[in-house]
Design an enzyme around this catalytic site. Sequence first.
Site, PDB file in Angstrom:
ATOM      1  CG  HIS A 191      -1.817   1.235   1.248  1.00 14.76           C
ATOM      2  ND1 HIS A 191      -3.047   1.258   0.626  1.00 14.76           N
ATOM      3  CD2 HIS A 191      -1.639   2.466   1.786  1.00 14.76           C
ATOM      4  CE1 HIS A 191      -3.591   2.457   0.791  1.00 14.76           C
ATOM      5  NE2 HIS A 191      -2.763   3.202   1.491  1.00 14.76           N
ATOM      6  CB  CYS A 192       1.965   3.440  -2.637  1.00 12.48           C
ATOM      7  SG  CYS A 192       3.063   4.840  -2.910  1.00 12.48           S
ATOM      8  N   GLY A 193       1.335   5.039   0.441  1.00 16.46           N
ATOM      9  CA  GLY A 193       0.711   6.230   0.998  1.00 16.46           C
ATOM     10  C   GLY A 193       0.806   7.422   0.070  1.00 16.46           C
TER      11      GLY A 193
END
Length: 394
Positions: A191-193
Amino acid sequence: MVMSVQWILVCHGLVTLLVVVSFLCGQWPIFRGTFIERIHYFLTFGAYDYFRRIVGVICGSRGTDALLSVEYYCCDRPNPILQIIYLAIIGATYYFIVKSVFSYIPGYYLSEVHRLTCLLAVGVGILLFLLTSYSDPGTVNAENVSQYLSAYPYDNAIYLEKECSTCKTLKPARSKHCSICDRCVARFDHHCGWMNNCIGERNTRYFMAFLLWHFLLCIYGTVAIALVLAGRVKELKVVYILTVYYGIENSFRSLAPHVVQWLLGSYNTQILLMVFLAIVSLLLAGFFGYHANLCLTNTTTNETFKWEEYLSWKRKVHEAKVSAAALKASISGLSSERQRPESKWRAFFRRSRLEDVEVVKDNIYDKGYLYNLHEIFFPLSTRPSFSQAKSKSG
């Protein structure tokens, strides 16, 4: 006095850059075990822990609860905070380049066209950012779960057949339920913030294009500013003035310190921008290289941790079996009265049986560089065969 102030400004800019890079990128794999990771840990965990304790002492339980609510929103739920920070960084960088560099374009080495190419390059970068942020990463649902189950078979090593405890459906191999987005994602990477989105089966190609383009963008900016500064040195005849009027020897070793001193005094903003872009380009190169290697071996970031855990567990099992066999052999040797005792020197130099323990990673999804790259550029769920499998199952 002026020179000392200039160096203070340069040092201040470098320290600020170190803090920003550590805060934003310190968790990247390339910084594991380095001082940048430690600075990142202090900025994101250590300092926050002290702050939380101070808030608890001053404001009591209400202040702590309010702080925890903010933490939950920022860290455990989808939010656009890092997206806004990205847009602010790229917008501010472009603004300072326009204000401090565009006035020297066209110059001795750069033509007018670079004003337009700079804008187009930044525009393409933002487009890739939006494409990665708002594209479907490969959400697994009741309609396509059977197709994903067929596309990614279980390897019975790091992936076993089991049900997602949240979605209440079978989890296809290589998928994971993202606790932040609250959905199962096929071929889940992370999951890429920064994107406020998961990176999975359908948008890994956009993510890789984003990394590569921004690396090239930073390289382009670094080289362009360097050429602008070199052009100013040429146009203002700095080398000629230093050699003729100040009597400095016409050699690189003699001239370089004086030219650098003149540049720091006259173009410190441009130099700080150039250093910033150069450092970010190195960071992006490392991050892109890490993910490119994962793509070439058809592995995800999530799977690297799974393989580490699996291999560690298998190694411990093998070592336990070897230790049990060695213990059994030693007991049987003690029970044998006629066996000749082993020389102490031979026992000292004898190779331990534990050193023969070897656990091999068997990644069934790695089918060669070309196939692996083809799977990234043309995800399985976008191919006609995926839709045909859906119609057959229906």
